[in-house]
Write a protein that holds these residues in place. Structure first.
Motif, PDB file in Angstrom:
ATOM      1  N   THR A 249      27.041  38.685   2.247  1.00  0.00           N
ATOM      2  CA  THR A 249      26.941  38.499   3.291  1.00  0.00           C
ATOM      3  C   THR A 249      28.425  37.576   3.851  1.00  0.00           C
ATOM      4  OG1 THR A 249      25.154  37.271   3.863  1.00  0.00           O
ATOM      5  CG2 THR A 249      26.570  36.670   5.128  1.00  0.00           C
ATOM      6  N   PRO A 250      29.134  38.379   4.556  1.00  0.00           N
ATOM      7  CA  PRO A 250      30.569  38.236   4.423  1.00  0.00           C
ATOM      8  C   PRO A 250      30.908  37.113   4.444  1.00  0.00           C
ATOM      9  CG  PRO A 250      30.291  39.485   5.489  1.00  0.00           C
ATOM     10  CD  PRO A 250      29.130  39.597   5.482  1.00  0.00           C
ATOM     11  N   ILE A 251      31.922  36.630   3.561  1.00  0.00           N
ATOM     12  CA  ILE A 251      32.644  35.429   3.372  1.00  0.00           C
ATOM     13  C   ILE A 251      32.502  34.091   4.627  1.00  0.00           C
ATOM     14  CG2 ILE A 251      33.949  33.671   2.610  1.00  0.00           C
ATOM     15  CD1 ILE A 251      34.726  35.508   0.037  1.00  0.00           C
ATOM     16  N   SER A 252      33.018  34.860   5.344  1.00  0.00           N
ATOM     17  CA  SER A 252      33.054  33.999   7.044  1.00  0.00           C
ATOM     18  C   SER A 252      31.841  33.595   7.391  1.00  0.00           C
ATOM     19  CB  SER A 252      34.164  34.649   8.046  1.00  0.00           C
ATOM     20  OG  SER A 252      33.513  35.934   8.079  1.00  0.00           O
ATOM     21  N   LEU A 253      31.219  34.451   6.845  1.00  0.00           N
ATOM     22  CA  LEU A 253      30.177  34.151   8.112  1.00  0.00           C
ATOM     23  C   LEU A 253      29.309  33.175   6.604  1.00  0.00           C
ATOM     24  CD1 LEU A 253      28.914  37.658   8.340  1.00  0.00           C
ATOM     25  CD2 LEU A 253      29.409  35.647  10.335  1.00  0.00           C
ATOM     26  N   VAL A 254      29.344  33.115   5.937  1.00  0.00           N
ATOM     27  CA  VAL A 254      28.562  31.791   4.293  1.00  0.00           C
ATOM     28  C   VAL A 254      29.115  30.641   5.477  1.00  0.00           C
ATOM     29  CG1 VAL A 254      28.109  30.942   2.957  1.00  0.00           C
ATOM     30  CG2 VAL A 254      28.265  33.432   3.187  1.00  0.00           C
ATOM     31  N   VAL A 255      30.021  30.774   4.995  1.00  0.00           N
ATOM     32  CA  VAL A 255      31.278  28.959   5.802  1.00  0.00           C
ATOM     33  C   VAL A 255      30.208  29.110   7.029  1.00  0.00           C
ATOM     34  CG1 VAL A 255      33.294  28.161   6.267  1.00  0.00           C
ATOM     35  CG2 VAL A 255      32.807  30.288   5.179  1.00  0.00           C
ATOM     36  N   SER A 256      30.642  29.492   7.987  1.00  0.00           N
ATOM     37  CA  SER A 256      29.767  29.451   9.343  1.00  0.00           C
ATOM     38  C   SER A 256      28.225  28.775   9.558  1.00  0.00           C
ATOM     39  CB  SER A 256      30.353  30.750  10.603  1.00  0.00           C
ATOM     40  OG  SER A 256      29.233  30.310  11.453  1.00  0.00           O
ATOM     41  N   ASN A 257      27.796  29.168   8.119  1.00  0.00           N
ATOM     42  CA  ASN A 257      26.176  29.231   8.354  1.00  0.00           C
ATOM     43  C   ASN A 257      26.195  27.880   7.483  1.00  0.00           C
ATOM     44  OD1 ASN A 257      23.613  30.076   8.647  1.00  0.00           O
ATOM     45  ND2 ASN A 257      23.584  29.234   6.254  1.00  0.00           N
ATOM     46  N   GLU A 258      27.245  27.449   6.771  1.00  0.00           N
ATOM     47  CA  GLU A 258      27.097  25.957   6.691  1.00  0.00           C
ATOM     48  C   GLU A 258      27.179  25.186   7.418  1.00  0.00           C
ATOM     49  OE1 GLU A 258      26.271  24.885   2.992  1.00  0.00           O
ATOM     50  OE2 GLU A 258      25.447  27.074   3.359  1.00  0.00           O
ATOM     51  N   GLU A 259      28.356  25.017   7.978  1.00  0.00           N
ATOM     52  CA  GLU A 259      28.575  24.354   9.052  1.00  0.00           C
ATOM     53  C   GLU A 259      27.914  24.072  10.148  1.00  0.00           C
ATOM     54  OE1 GLU A 259      32.780  24.258  10.382  1.00  0.00           O
ATOM     55  OE2 GLU A 259      32.307  26.360  11.056  1.00  0.00           O
ATOM     56  N   ILE A 260      27.068  25.160  11.019  1.00  0.00           N
ATOM     57  CA  ILE A 260      26.076  25.941  11.873  1.00  0.00           C
ATOM     58  C   ILE A 260      24.643  24.838  11.395  1.00  0.00           C
ATOM     59  CG2 ILE A 260      24.571  26.677  13.199  1.00  0.00           C
ATOM     60  CD1 ILE A 260      27.046  28.271  13.805  1.00  0.00           C
ATOM     61  N   ILE A 261      23.963  24.787  10.136  1.00  0.00           N
ATOM     62  CA  ILE A 261      22.946  24.422   9.526  1.00  0.00           C
ATOM     63  C   ILE A 261      22.480  23.244   9.954  1.00  0.00           C
ATOM     64  CG2 ILE A 261      23.009  24.442   7.288  1.00  0.00           C
ATOM     65  CD1 ILE A 261      20.851  26.220   6.667  1.00  0.00           C
ATOM     66  N   ASP A 262      23.779  22.194   9.631  1.00  0.00           N
ATOM     67  CA  ASP A 262      23.717  20.507   9.450  1.00  0.00           C
ATOM     68  C   ASP A 262      24.190  20.562  11.226  1.00  0.00           C
ATOM     69  OD1 ASP A 262      21.909  20.469   7.099  1.00  0.00           O
ATOM     70  OD2 ASP A 262      24.460  20.524   5.998  1.00  0.00           O
ATOM     71  N   LEU A 263      24.662  21.807  11.589  1.00  0.00           N
ATOM     72  CA  LEU A 263      25.257  21.044  12.795  1.00  0.00           C
ATOM     73  C   LEU A 263      24.380  19.794  14.081  1.00  0.00           C
ATOM     74  CD1 LEU A 263      27.729  21.031  15.050  1.00  0.00           C
ATOM     75  CD2 LEU A 263      26.617  22.593  16.174  1.00  0.00           C
ATOM     76  N   LYS A 264      23.165  19.803  13.965  1.00  0.00           N
ATOM     77  CA  LYS A 264      22.577  18.583  15.125  1.00  0.00           C
ATOM     78  C   LYS A 264      22.820  17.553  14.570  1.00  0.00           C
ATOM     79  CE  LYS A 264      17.940  17.846  15.764  1.00  0.00           C
ATOM     80  NZ  LYS A 264      17.778  18.552  18.135  1.00  0.00           N
TER      81      LYS A 264
END
Length: 259
Positions: free
Chosen positions: A168-183
């Motif tokens: 997975t592209p690094i930028s999308l990995v970082v994005s996922n780590e932000e969004i997964i806990d955003l709620k």
């Protein structure tokens, strides 16, 4: 897929324009990186990108003649993106707020208009809660701010799998780590909304399939109507900075004109 602009790409993109200055400095074991343009004697505008992204999401604004002439413009890379420790995610909105405050703190005599697109929306809200004396106004652009509207996306835990992450592209990995806990991060901000006394300009498209348009009404649950201006854009999707930049410029000027 890195969602960032190299120095060579900057040379091409800003050919015929005044190229923004790139500034980097250390903070708490990280690198704070931002682009700067405009007139330093004028009101400060800080642009905060979404996820994924980088300061270059606002590259057009940093060469807009009206903005460059009338504002001091800064667009940082949020932690983990661009050249602010690319690949090192920071899911905590409080820590992101502290990170970006280091930029504002370089201009302590100014109160900034904060512009936040998508996930940049909750970041600027957190900054206004944490550092109200440094914030003049909030311009939300299709912001993810209402925890009740955050989707439960089944694929996000899979992106934490080692094998999947590898491809997975690094930028999308970082994005996922932000969004997964955003709620959960947004839920922790609930009480902070009640204390906000900062004027809000809300931009939202009614055809946004990534961030429900009902997010536009979330600040009104906690803040007086007199502080909030909502601008709904008919037929417009999530990507307002690129499709309707003039609406963002209008919002910046609206907040500048307030007493």
């Amino acid at each position: 897929m890195e969602f960032r602009m190299s120095l060579r790409e900057m040379d091409d993109y800003y050919a015929g324009y005044q190229k923004p200055r790139i500034v980097s400095f250390p903070f708490d074991g990280r690198t704070v990186n931002y682009a700067e343009a405009g007139d330093k004697t004028k009101p400060l505008v800080l642009f905060v990108h979404g996820s994924p992204g980088s300061w270059s999401a606002f590259a057009d604004f940093l060469r807009d003649s009206s903005l460059v002439a009338n504002f001091h413009l800064i667009a940082p890379d949020r932690p983990g993106f661009g050249h602010s420790n690319f690949g090192r995610a920071e899911p905590s909105l409080k820590k992101q707020s502290e990170f970006l405050y280091q930029v504002l703190n370089r201009y302590p005599e100014k109160k900034a208009i904060l512009v936040g697109h998508s996930l940049g929306g909750p970041v600027i809200a957190q900054m206004a809660m944490d550092f109200p004396d440094n914030v003049r106004g909030l311009l939300f652009v299709a912001p993810s701010i209402d925890p009740a509207l955050e989707p439960d996306e089944w694929f996000r835990p899979l992106l934490r799998n080692f094998v999947v992450r590898t491809f997975t592209p690094i930028s999308l990995v970082v994005s996922n780590e932000e969004i997964i806990d955003l709620k959960e991060e947004l839920e922790m901000m609930t009480d902070g909304w009640k204390s906000l006394k900062t004027p809000v300009y809300m931009l939202q498209g009614d055809q946004d399939t990534l961030v429900p348009m009902e997010n536009a009404y979330y600040p009104g649950k906690f803040m007086p109507d007199s502080l909030i201006h909502i601008q709904l854009l008919s037929g417009v999707n999530h990507f307002i900075p690129w499709s309707h930049p003039q609406e963002i410029i209008k919002g910046i000027n609206y907040l500048k004109a307030l007493p």
